[in-house]
Design an enzyme around this catalytic site. Sequence first.
Site, PDB file in Angstrom:
ATOM      1  CG  ASN A 253      -9.601 -54.352   2.140  1.00 61.84           C
ATOM      2  OD1 ASN A 253      -9.928 -53.288   1.636  1.00 61.84           O
ATOM      3  ND2 ASN A 253      -8.998 -55.305   1.452  1.00 61.84           N
TER       4      ASN A 253
ATOM      5  CB  CYS B  95      -8.276 -52.496  -3.093  1.00 61.25           C
ATOM      6  SG  CYS B  95      -9.461 -53.586  -2.266  1.00 61.25           S
TER       7      CYS B  95
ATOM      8  CG  HIS C  57      -5.627 -51.223  -0.143  1.00 59.32           C
ATOM      9  ND1 HIS C  57      -6.811 -50.732   0.347  1.00 59.32           N
ATOM     10  CD2 HIS C  57      -5.834 -52.542  -0.397  1.00 59.32           C
ATOM     11  CE1 HIS C  57      -7.702 -51.711   0.377  1.00 59.32           C
ATOM     12  NE2 HIS C  57      -7.134 -52.820  -0.064  1.00 59.32           N
TER      13      HIS C  57
END
Length: 328
Positions: free
Chosen positions: A279, A110, A249
């Site tokens: 996500n 990520c 993020h």
Amino acid sequence: MAAVLCGLGAWLPPRVLANEEIAARLDTSDEWIRSRTGIAERRVADPGTSTVDMAVAAGRQALDSAGLTEVDAVVLATATPDQVCPASAPQVAARLGLGEVNAVDVNAVCSGFLYALATASGFIAGGIARRVLVIGADTFTTLVDPDDRGTVPIFGDGAGAVVLRAGDADELGALGPFALHSDGGLAELLMVPAGGAKQRRSDNPHDYFLDMHGQAVFRQAGTRMAEASRSVLEQAGWTVGDVDRFIGHQANIRILQTTAKYLGLPQDALVVNIERTGNTSAASIPLAMADAQRDGTLLAGQRVLLSAFGAGLTWGATLLRWPALANV
């Protein structure tokens, strides 16, 4: 020599997976998912759509936005390459007709897009390349156990891309400084145990899916993102009050809100699109950038802080003043 952002692109799979569809199959609810993550829906790639497919689509948009047909390098941030070997970036370059360019994968999960930006900036600073296509793309739903109510609602698929060119540090779009960190001692907090060299095969099918210790990750994420953010602000001589937009993020709305609170940033400085995307791992920051560019949330000249946290553990931050970009 600075790396200057001059093009932006994004691509999401057409299939929408809403919370209600997940709740009908697993022991959860739309309210439960929204209250804990801020997510209402996410996109899921069809079985015939790969990470390379998505990366090519986003990369083509970024090249069009920059008005370019050629670059000197491609850096692909992904934790879900089409194959374990070889890397996927050369395939992306070939599909885009970029010739025999420098092409490499970066896997910081990520945090991958920030690591890819830093890698591309290094290529430019070192004279290796003058124009670099940077892509974050993940079909992360392929790593999620379809029966795990703790991870299915969180993750989605997608790709986002930018083009960087050589320029001056005082230009709009110039990136840096960077702060990048890791702590491999906490790798087991977010891990797919099997499939790699250490455990190539397993009799337990769950070993091939993501094992996530959510509460422990939550406690780490906000603190680490805030630390990295303070570092780059200090290096650049900016104060928190100088930041117009914070693009973190898109892992969890509460992580974004907590990070802003730790930094002393107002909540209205947050750029958030997690409600519609979930996500998307390495794709999340460029996807959020693309949405904010389209809807006018990002304006030329604004001071923008980027930060991410992911498996590894890895985390980091960087800065730029937003450039004038062509929408595609």
